[in-house]
Design an enzyme around this catalytic site. Structure first.
Site, short mmCIF file in Angstrom:
data_model
loop_
_atom_site.label_atom_id
_atom_site.label_comp_id
_atom_site.label_asym_id
_atom_site.label_seq_id
_atom_site.Cartn_x
_atom_site.Cartn_y
_atom_site.Cartn_z
CG ASP A 143 -6.70 12.45 -14.56
OD1 ASP A 143 -7.15 12.03 -13.49
OD2 ASP A 143 -5.50 12.76 -14.71
CG HIS A 180 -3.01 13.22 -11.90
ND1 HIS A 180 -4.10 12.56 -12.41
CD2 HIS A 180 -2.51 12.40 -10.95
CE1 HIS A 180 -4.24 11.40 -11.80
NE2 HIS A 180 -3.28 11.28 -10.90
P1 NAD Z 1 4.15 1.26 -5.46
O1 NAD Z 1 4.39 1.65 -4.04
O2 NAD Z 1 3.50 -0.06 -5.74
O3 NAD Z 1 5.53 1.28 -6.23
C1 NAD Z 1 6.39 2.35 -6.17
C2 NAD Z 1 7.80 1.83 -6.31
O4 NAD Z 1 8.66 2.95 -6.38
C3 NAD Z 1 8.25 0.97 -5.13
O5 NAD Z 1 8.78 -0.26 -5.61
C4 NAD Z 1 9.33 1.82 -4.48
O6 NAD Z 1 10.37 1.06 -3.86
C5 NAD Z 1 9.83 2.62 -5.68
N1 NAD Z 1 10.59 3.81 -5.33
C6 NAD Z 1 10.46 4.63 -4.26
N2 NAD Z 1 11.40 5.59 -4.28
C7 NAD Z 1 12.14 5.39 -5.39
C8 NAD Z 1 13.26 6.04 -5.95
N3 NAD Z 1 13.83 7.09 -5.36
N4 NAD Z 1 13.76 5.56 -7.11
C9 NAD Z 1 13.22 4.47 -7.70
N5 NAD Z 1 12.17 3.80 -7.21
C10 NAD Z 1 11.63 4.26 -6.07
O7 NAD Z 1 3.34 2.45 -6.13
P2 NAD Z 1 2.55 2.48 -7.52
O8 NAD Z 1 1.15 2.03 -7.26
O9 NAD Z 1 3.35 1.80 -8.57
O10 NAD Z 1 2.48 4.06 -7.78
C11 NAD Z 1 3.64 4.80 -8.09
C12 NAD Z 1 3.32 6.28 -8.15
O11 NAD Z 1 2.42 6.56 -9.23
C13 NAD Z 1 2.64 6.84 -6.90
O12 NAD Z 1 3.20 8.12 -6.60
C14 NAD Z 1 1.19 6.99 -7.33
O13 NAD Z 1 0.51 7.97 -6.57
C15 NAD Z 1 1.38 7.44 -8.76
N6 NAD Z 1 0.20 7.32 -9.65
C16 NAD Z 1 0.02 8.30 -10.58
C17 NAD Z 1 -1.04 8.25 -11.46
C18 NAD Z 1 -1.27 9.33 -12.49
O14 NAD Z 1 -2.33 9.28 -13.13
N7 NAD Z 1 -0.40 10.30 -12.70
C19 NAD Z 1 -1.92 7.16 -11.38
C20 NAD Z 1 -1.71 6.17 -10.44
C21 NAD Z 1 -0.63 6.26 -9.57
C1 LMR Z 2 -5.01 8.11 -9.54
O1 LMR Z 2 -5.49 9.11 -10.09
O2 LMR Z 2 -5.59 7.01 -9.52
C2 LMR Z 2 -3.66 8.21 -8.90
O3 LMR Z 2 -3.11 9.46 -9.07
C3 LMR Z 2 -3.66 7.76 -7.53
C4 LMR Z 2 -4.26 8.79 -6.62
O4 LMR Z 2 -3.61 9.14 -5.64
O5 LMR Z 2 -5.37 9.24 -6.91
#
Ligand code: NAD
Ligand code: LMR
Length: 336
Positions: free
Chosen positions: A164, A192
């Site tokens: 962000d 967030h």
């Molecule tokens: P993705 O689905 O591509 O990958 C997630 C991975 O986590 C998968 O491979 C899945 O099998 C694995 N997983 C699920 N449960 C698990 C567990 N108990 N232990 C270990 N691994 C596990 O998703 P992504 O695009 O990599 O996103 C991951 C997370 O990050 C999501 O929750 C997304 O919303 C979050 N995210 C946060 C931010 C932020 O700014 N804070 C930004 C983008 C995404």
């Molecule tokens: C983001 O901010 O891009 C991630 O947290 C994904 C979402 O769910 O917005």
């Protein structure tokens, strides 16, 4: 020539290692962009059992990168094996939001993962491990993880709002027509989520070599209170609408920025990160709230003494209220 002894490798875990964010993040960690160009790393990669085949492919690609700083890779589906003796933990693994979902829809599905991982970290990680929660809802997941890892200091659990911050900085740089590096000290307060408060009131911009307040350079209070705020709040949803998947490249970059600043320190600018609230700026205590921090010697410190306007007060209160509600929902889920 003097003999320079190479640093001992540190163990670093990435969860969700077979997923989208990890696919961009692992290279950054293994190439030295996070822990420094002289710090070797041993990567522990955690994902769930059905993903072990995909993870094997990621392990092959890491080998094929021939990275001098990468001393070893351990792929596993066992949290206690993954967290053993780690100095840094990127907790990425969780379900991402799909189009039309709010982050709170993820809470019930994801919070249990962080309870279980907190318990495993408590048993086997180094007590000084630095933990960054990326998986959503990141702030509340970090709080729950900490609650189930009582032997690790609460200060060691953080949530990612750096994406962000980077989004906000980039929006302002584009608005002012300056390079992104010339904007600093934009703050992300709170959760967030779409209640976060991106705050440009203390930000500075360098124009023609001279630093001035962003508020003066933009000279449009209405933009800074409305379009700027909502654009940053809704940017995650906008990326999902366009990509049909949540942000991954930019999320990985932000995770690298967060952990690099935590390990190596901030220099001339603040970083925003979700940290356990001590009630600073009238925020609720004992929630993971994003504040501006400075970091030195591996310890973060909330920036003190900033003026909170009436507008900012309302924004901080709204995001604080949401975090208290999420905390209650998460504690209810963890009781089951
Ligand atoms: P993705 O689905 O591509 O990958 C997630 C991975 O986590 C998968 O491979 C899945 O099998 C694995 N997983 C699920 N449960 C698990 C567990 N108990 N232990 C270990 N691994 C596990 O998703 P992504 O695009 O990599 O996103 C991951 C997370 O990050 C999501 O929750 C997304 O919303 C979050 N995210 C946060 C931010 C932020 O700014 N804070 C930004 C983008 C995404
Ligand atoms: C983001 O901010 O891009 C991630 O947290 C994904 C979402 O769910 O917005």
């Amino acid at each position: 020539r003097p003999v320079v002894r190479p640093a001992e490798p540190i163990k670093v875990v990435v969860t969700g290692a077979a997923g989208q964010i990890a696919y961009s993040l692992l290279y950054q960690i293994a190439s030295g962009a996070v822990f420094g160009p002289d710090q070797p790393v041993y990567l522990h990669l955690l994902d769930i059992a059905p993903m072990m085949g995909v993870l094997e492919g990621v392990v092959m690609e890491l080998a094929d990168c021939a990275l001098p700083l990468l001393t070893g890779v351990l792929p596993t589906a066992n949290p206690e094996e993954a967290f053993k003796d780690v100095a840094a933990a990127f907790l990425v693994g969780a379900m991402p939001r799909k189009e039309g979902m709010e982050r709170k829809d993820l809470l019930a599905a994801n919070v249990r993962i962080f309870k279980e991982q907190g318990q495993a970290l408590d048993k086997v990680a180094r007590k000084d491990v630095k933990i960054l929660v990326v998986g959503n809802p990141a702030n509340t997941n970090a709080l729950i993880c900490s609650k189930y890892a009582p032997s690790i200091p609460k200060e060691n659990f953080t949530a990612m709002t750096r994406l962000d911050q980077n989004r906000a900085q980039s929006q302002l740089a584009a608005k002012l027509g300056v390079p992104v590096k010339d904007v600093k000290n934009v703050i992300i307060w709170g959760n967030h989520s779409s209640t976060q408060f991106p705050d440009a009131s203390n930000a500075a911009v360098k124009i023609g070599g001279v630093e001035k307040p962003v508020t003066a350079a933009v000279n449009d209070d209405e933009y800074l209170k409305s379009t700027f705020v909502t654009t940053v709040q809704k940017r995650g949803a906008a990326v999902i609408a366009a990509r049909k998947m949540s942000s991954a490249l930019s999320a990985a970059k932000a995770a690298s920025d967060h952990m690099r600043d935590w390990f190596l320190g901030t220099t001339d600018r603040w970083a925003s990160m979700g940290v356990i609230s001590d009630g600073s700026y009238g925020t609720p205590r004992d929630v993971v709230f994003s504040f501006p921090v400075t970091i030195s010697g591996g310890k973060w410190k909330i920036v003190e003494g900033l003026t909170i306007t009436d507008f900012a007060r309302q924004m901080l209160d709204a995001t604080g209220k949401e975090l208290l509600e999420e905390k209650q929902d998460a504690l209810d889920v963890c009781k089951d």
